[in-house]
Design a protein around this motif. Structure first.
Motif, mmCIF file in Angstrom:
data_model
loop_
_atom_site.group_PDB
_atom_site.id
_atom_site.type_symbol
_atom_site.label_atom_id
_atom_site.label_comp_id
_atom_site.label_asym_id
_atom_site.label_seq_id
_atom_site.Cartn_x
_atom_site.Cartn_y
_atom_site.Cartn_z
ATOM 1 N N PRO A 171 0.830 -1.197 0.000
ATOM 2 C CA PRO A 171 0.000 0.000 0.000
ATOM 3 C C PRO A 171 0.868 1.252 0.000
ATOM 4 O O PRO A 171 2.090 1.187 0.155
ATOM 5 N N ALA A 268 -11.021 -3.777 -5.960
ATOM 6 C CA ALA A 268 -9.996 -3.584 -4.924
ATOM 7 C C ALA A 268 -9.037 -4.770 -4.879
ATOM 8 O O ALA A 268 -7.811 -4.596 -4.881
ATOM 9 N N THR A 273 -5.575 -5.032 -2.958
ATOM 10 C CA THR A 273 -6.072 -4.412 -1.727
ATOM 11 C C THR A 273 -7.118 -5.290 -1.064
ATOM 12 O O THR A 273 -8.146 -5.606 -1.670
ATOM 13 N N ARG A 316 -1.273 -9.736 -0.551
ATOM 14 C CA ARG A 316 -1.932 -8.973 -1.606
ATOM 15 C C ARG A 316 -1.903 -9.711 -2.943
ATOM 16 O O ARG A 316 -2.809 -9.537 -3.773
#
Length: 400
Positions: A171, A268, A273, A316
């Motif tokens: 992120p 996402a 994410t 992720r």
């Protein structure tokens, strides 16, 4: 295969900003064209597609402020079924509106139901047309009407164009949370703000406020924008959305309604994410708990706060892989191809359908779209050039 795709007219295909159904239609159409099918898209004139576009409204009706969208949808359906003998399959994405036309057409119509099915009005219309072939976008979507005898063909999960959502293994620094969708009580923006406040993390909110929710938002949501770290971005386009999702620590999805699919969850996860969500509708089908996100079953802000603290334990890359395998445009189109073939085989076995006729010139008295001159066809990837403005408002179709 010659396939007609009927899109809602409220947004362009793909939409400029918000518009889950129209974005799914675009992903499906482009993948079907890539696979060699001859696709005709009935949609608003500002749509961009590699299919043959038949423009049925000047532009996306929501952004134009149209007052009678239902009238334009009925006019579009008349045009579709006037051309029905050109197609092997008609695929409708306008929920129940095509049912009366489809009932009297020899060309098979497949309807994907994109909205919620737990309303009494929806039960009534579905029960009146039990012969119509249907597709659900999640297994949970069917739950409210499982007692009805309906002609379900399959559940086909919505798919996204993976090239629009690039992956990030980390992120952004500093980290932030993101909320995307609509500002309405059932989507949970108030809970999202409270979660971010308790964690001391920034929250980026990219969402539209519909006229029907404006009064609620002014009282309950807009005052929260003074909360430190909360940033309201309004509606964002596809590229901005992908950037927001890719950099987020987690997507907050504190819904309080039977979500039919929830496309933003797949978007996402495609970026890597994780999703932190309340249960409801399709959430448990889309999110793989403990792998691509956390589902807060107590439906409390406290549990969501603790879940966000644990997102760093999730891989992720696993989020991306989950979408590639289950929610890509390729996976979606492949599943629809199976349904199309089954539907055609059934219809031909009953002697109900003939091979589609080649396109013929339409006469001046035909039902040509009012948004183009006779014989004029918009080029692929370019919007049609139009004059005038539709006179209408309202949205009879339940949307994500």
């Amino acid at each position: 295969m010659r396939i007609a795709q009927i899109a809602p007219l409220y947004e362009a295909v793909p939409p400029k900003f918000y518009g889950g159904t129209e974005r799914v239609v675009h992903a499906l159409v482009e993948e079907l064209v890539r696979r060699g099918h001859e696709v005709t898209l009935f949609a608003s004139a500002d749509s961009r597609t590699s299919a043959r576009l038949v423009p049925m409204a000047e532009g996306g009706l929501r952004l134009l402020g149209a007052r009678d969208g239902l009238a334009l949808h009925i006019a579009m359906l008349e045009e579709v079924y006037a051309q029905a003998d050109r197609f092997d399959i008609i695929h409708s994405h306008v929920d129940y509106l095509a049912f009366p036309f489809a009932r009297h057409s020899p060309t098979p119509t497949l309807t994907t139901l994109h909205g919620r099915l737990d309303l009494p009005e929806i039960r009534r219309i579905l029960s009146r047309f039990p012969e119509q072939p249907l597709v659900s976008i999640s297994h949970s979507q069917r739950a409210p009407v499982r007692d009805l005898s309906l002609r379900w063909q399959a559940t086909v999960y919505n798919g996204i164009r993976l090239e629009n959502f690039s992956f990030s293994s980390e992120p952004a620094d500093p980290p932030y949370l993101v909320f995307l969708g609509r500002i309405s009580p059932e989507k949970g923006p108030i809970q999202a703000v409270e979660v971010a406040r308790r964690l001391g993390l920034p929250l980026k909110i990219a969402a539209k406020i519909d006229p029907a929710d404006r009064a609620w938002a002014e009282v309950n949501f807009l005052p929260l924008l003074s909360t430190p770290g909360v940033e309201y971005l309004g509606e964002v386009d596809e590229q901005q959305k992908a950037e927001l999702l890719r950099g987020a620590l987690a997507l907050l999805f504190p819904i309080d309604w039977p979500e039919p699919f929830g496309l933003v969850m797949a978007e996402a996860m495609a970026c890597g994410t994780p999703v932190v969500a309340f249960p409801g509708g399709s959430v448990e089908e889309v999110v793989k708990e403990g792998v691509t996100g956390w589902i807060c079953r107590s439906r409390t802000v406290e549990e969501m706060v603790e879940a966000v603290k644990r997102v760093d334990k999730l891989d992720r890359r696993a989020c991306r892989l989950h979408v590639e395998q289950n929610f890509s445009s390729s996976a979606m189109a492949e599943r629809y191809e199976v349904v199309y073939r089954q539907l055609l085989e059934e219809a031909r076995g009953r002697g109900e359908v003939l091979p589609a006729s080649p396109p013929q010139p339409r006469g001046p008295a035909s039902g040509l779209s009012p948004w183009r001159k006779q014989g004029e066809r918009p080029r692929p990837h370019q919007p049609a050039r139009l004059g005038g403005r539709p006179d209408g408002e309202g949205h009879p179709l339940p949307q994500e």
